[in-house]
Design a protein around this motif. Structure first.
Motif, mmCIF file in Angstrom:
data_model
loop_
_atom_site.group_PDB
_atom_site.id
_atom_site.type_symbol
_atom_site.label_atom_id
_atom_site.label_comp_id
_atom_site.label_asym_id
_atom_site.label_seq_id
_atom_site.Cartn_x
_atom_site.Cartn_y
_atom_site.Cartn_z
ATOM 1 N N LYS A 52 -53.330 43.423 104.037
ATOM 2 C CA LYS A 52 -54.034 44.551 104.643
ATOM 3 C C LYS A 52 -55.313 44.868 103.873
ATOM 4 C CE LYS A 52 -53.229 49.327 106.142
ATOM 5 N NZ LYS A 52 -54.133 50.094 105.302
ATOM 6 N N GLU A 53 -55.234 44.851 102.546
ATOM 7 C CA GLU A 53 -56.420 45.124 101.736
ATOM 8 C C GLU A 53 -57.461 44.022 101.871
ATOM 9 O OE1 GLU A 53 -54.974 45.725 97.781
ATOM 10 O OE2 GLU A 53 -54.024 47.657 98.272
ATOM 11 N N GLU A 54 -57.005 42.773 102.039
ATOM 12 C CA GLU A 54 -57.949 41.667 102.232
ATOM 13 C C GLU A 54 -58.689 41.803 103.561
ATOM 14 O OE1 GLU A 54 -58.553 39.395 99.661
ATOM 15 O OE2 GLU A 54 -57.326 40.965 98.742
ATOM 16 N N VAL A 55 -57.982 42.207 104.601
ATOM 17 C CA VAL A 55 -58.643 42.464 105.886
ATOM 18 C C VAL A 55 -59.705 43.537 105.717
ATOM 19 C CG1 VAL A 55 -58.311 43.354 108.226
ATOM 20 C CG2 VAL A 55 -56.659 41.746 107.276
ATOM 21 N N GLU A 56 -59.370 44.572 104.985
ATOM 22 C CA GLU A 56 -60.332 45.655 104.758
ATOM 23 C C GLU A 56 -61.571 45.170 104.023
ATOM 24 O OE1 GLU A 56 -57.908 48.494 102.722
ATOM 25 O OE2 GLU A 56 -56.926 49.199 104.568
ATOM 26 N N LYS A 57 -61.417 44.195 103.136
ATOM 27 C CA LYS A 57 -62.570 43.625 102.442
ATOM 28 C C LYS A 57 -63.485 42.881 103.418
ATOM 29 C CE LYS A 57 -60.244 43.003 97.961
ATOM 30 N NZ LYS A 57 -59.748 42.001 96.981
ATOM 31 N N TYR A 58 -62.888 42.114 104.328
ATOM 32 C CA TYR A 58 -63.689 41.432 105.346
ATOM 33 C C TYR A 58 -64.462 42.436 106.196
ATOM 34 C CZ TYR A 58 -62.106 36.559 104.945
ATOM 35 O OH TYR A 58 -61.884 35.274 104.520
ATOM 36 N N VAL A 85 -52.593 33.975 106.494
ATOM 37 C CA VAL A 85 -51.938 35.278 106.320
ATOM 38 C C VAL A 85 -52.904 36.421 106.615
ATOM 39 C CG1 VAL A 85 -50.918 36.828 104.599
ATOM 40 C CG2 VAL A 85 -50.217 34.431 104.689
ATOM 41 N N VAL A 86 -54.104 36.349 106.049
ATOM 42 C CA VAL A 86 -55.053 37.454 106.176
ATOM 43 C C VAL A 86 -55.602 37.546 107.589
ATOM 44 C CG1 VAL A 86 -57.269 38.349 105.370
ATOM 45 C CG2 VAL A 86 -55.619 37.428 103.731
ATOM 46 N N PHE A 87 -55.952 36.422 108.202
ATOM 47 C CA PHE A 87 -56.495 36.475 109.550
ATOM 48 C C PHE A 87 -55.437 36.919 110.556
ATOM 49 C CE2 PHE A 87 -60.646 33.859 109.541
ATOM 50 C CZ PHE A 87 -61.023 34.430 108.341
ATOM 51 N N THR A 88 -54.187 36.531 110.342
ATOM 52 C CA THR A 88 -53.117 37.016 111.213
ATOM 53 C C THR A 88 -52.959 38.520 111.075
ATOM 54 O OG1 THR A 88 -51.943 34.906 111.096
ATOM 55 C CG2 THR A 88 -50.655 36.828 111.752
ATOM 56 N N GLU A 89 -53.027 39.007 109.838
ATOM 57 C CA GLU A 89 -52.971 40.454 109.603
ATOM 58 C C GLU A 89 -54.145 41.161 110.270
ATOM 59 O OE1 GLU A 89 -51.823 44.177 108.215
ATOM 60 O OE2 GLU A 89 -50.665 42.304 108.156
ATOM 61 N N GLY A 90 -55.271 40.471 110.375
ATOM 62 C CA GLY A 90 -56.482 41.063 110.921
ATOM 63 C C GLY A 90 -56.567 41.094 112.425
ATOM 64 N N HIS A 91 -55.535 40.611 113.120
ATOM 65 C CA HIS A 91 -55.527 40.648 114.588
ATOM 66 C C HIS A 91 -55.538 42.093 115.075
ATOM 67 C CE1 HIS A 91 -53.256 39.936 118.587
ATOM 68 N NE2 HIS A 91 -54.557 39.769 118.776
ATOM 69 N N LYS A 93 -57.230 44.378 114.007
ATOM 70 C CA LYS A 93 -57.436 45.298 112.889
ATOM 71 C C LYS A 93 -58.776 45.062 112.204
ATOM 72 C CE LYS A 93 -52.457 45.516 111.971
ATOM 73 N NZ LYS A 93 -51.378 45.181 110.994
ATOM 74 N N GLY A 94 -59.638 44.292 112.848
ATOM 75 C CA GLY A 94 -60.972 44.131 112.296
ATOM 76 C C GLY A 94 -61.493 42.717 112.229
ATOM 77 N N ILE A 95 -60.613 41.700 112.294
ATOM 78 C CA ILE A 95 -61.082 40.318 112.205
ATOM 79 C C ILE A 95 -61.258 39.694 113.591
ATOM 80 C CG2 ILE A 95 -60.475 37.986 111.417
ATOM 81 C CD1 ILE A 95 -59.491 39.164 108.841
ATOM 82 N N TYR A 96 -60.266 39.813 114.440
ATOM 83 C CA TYR A 96 -60.439 39.352 115.825
ATOM 84 C C TYR A 96 -59.499 40.137 116.723
ATOM 85 C CZ TYR A 96 -56.034 36.712 115.849
ATOM 86 O OH TYR A 96 -54.703 36.365 115.823
ATOM 87 N N MET A 115 -64.262 40.176 115.759
ATOM 88 C CA MET A 115 -64.646 41.564 115.508
ATOM 89 C C MET A 115 -65.585 41.708 114.311
ATOM 90 S SD MET A 115 -60.875 43.325 116.133
ATOM 91 C CE MET A 115 -61.482 45.014 116.165
ATOM 92 N N LEU A 116 -66.029 40.582 113.754
ATOM 93 C CA LEU A 116 -66.873 40.632 112.561
ATOM 94 C C LEU A 116 -68.335 40.303 112.864
ATOM 95 C CD1 LEU A 116 -64.513 38.968 109.912
ATOM 96 C CD2 LEU A 116 -65.022 41.408 110.211
ATOM 97 N N HIS A 117 -68.783 40.613 114.050
ATOM 98 C CA HIS A 117 -70.181 40.377 114.410
ATOM 99 C C HIS A 117 -71.101 41.193 113.504
ATOM 100 C CE1 HIS A 117 -69.285 38.036 118.005
ATOM 101 N NE2 HIS A 117 -68.274 38.873 118.213
ATOM 102 N N GLY A 118 -72.213 40.583 113.161
ATOM 103 C CA GLY A 118 -73.160 41.219 112.254
ATOM 104 C C GLY A 118 -72.959 40.824 110.806
ATOM 105 N N ARG A 119 -71.809 40.214 110.510
ATOM 106 C CA ARG A 119 -71.566 39.728 109.161
ATOM 107 C C ARG A 119 -72.030 38.280 109.028
ATOM 108 N NH1 ARG A 119 -68.373 43.941 111.336
ATOM 109 N NH2 ARG A 119 -67.336 45.095 109.655
ATOM 110 N N LYS A 120 -72.278 37.888 107.800
ATOM 111 C CA LYS A 120 -72.632 36.506 107.481
ATOM 112 C C LYS A 120 -71.586 35.939 106.534
ATOM 113 C CE LYS A 120 -76.766 37.500 109.271
ATOM 114 N NZ LYS A 120 -77.237 36.990 110.574
#
Length: 209
Positions: A52-58, A85-91, A93-96, A115-120
């Motif tokens: 969860k914290e890793e998703v928040e970092k992304y 693990v992190v990308f699955t958690e991010g479903h 929730k901010g990643i996709y 869901m991470l448009h605008g990031r590089k």
């Protein structure tokens, strides 16, 4: 202020101590930490992490910088597990949010649900293989570059999230003929050109300004 998330994917396993990628990741941290206009967060995949914290970092980051060795022409298994693990958690929730397709036309728009448009993002990779294995006719990689070959799927993975690629740098022949001084010099020059060259920076990050 530009927010930088550094991920050290240099795994400690077998005969690998992960030292080269640790050195490069530390240099990245030192580079950005010394500049007031950047804020930095880090992850080392060898350490315990909370998905969860890793998703928040992304979600927090403007730029994600990955550092990874290549093992058997793929990401190390610990780094791959981190991503799974992190990308699955991010479903949702901010990643996709989805793969982007709609029920009325399931053959179109795959890969547009990020869901991470605008990031590089940027990736460095390290290889036992010499650079000539990728560039010379008749050599092993058949004149296929790292980015268009082994890391093609990695780049599409990041595109799936909505992130856009910044050109990275690949370090070759690091197992038998490593020259860490030259590698660091080249890498810091690369970072300087991208992040401290005003024209280049504004071109890459005008969507965030």
């Amino acid at each position: 202020m530009t927010k930088i998330f550094i991920i050290n994917g240099g795994q400690k396993f077998g005969h690998s101590g992960g030292r080269f990628n640790e050195t490069i990741a530390n240099a990245t941290f030192d580079f950005f930490s010394s500049l007031e206009e950047f804020e930095v967060k880090t992850t080392n995949i060898n350490n315990d992490y909370n998905p969860k914290e890793e998703v928040e970092k992304y979600v927090w980051a403007d730029v994600v910088i990955y550092h990874t060795p290549i093992w058997w022409f793929q990401l190390p298994h610990g780094f791959k597990k981190y991503i799974d693990v992190v990308f699955t958690e991010g479903h949702k929730k901010g990643i996709y949010i989805s793969d982007g397709r709609k029920a009325e036309d399931p053959t179109r728009n795959y890969g547009t649900g990020g869901m991470l448009h605008g990031r590089k993002y940027m990736v460095t990779s390290s290889w036992n293989a010499p650079e000539e294995a990728f560039t010379l006719p008749g050599e092993f990689f058949k004149e296929t570059s790292v980015d268009n070959g082994v890391l093609f799927g990695f780049h599409r993975m990041n595109a799936f999230t909505g992130m856009e690629q910044i050109n990275g740098i690949h370090f070759h022949d690091v197992e038998k003929n490593a020259d860490i001084g030259t590698a660091l010099q080249s890498y810091l020059k690369h970072l300087t050109q991208i992040f401290l060259n005003t024209k280049v920076y504004e071109h890459l990050f005008n969507s965030n300004s």
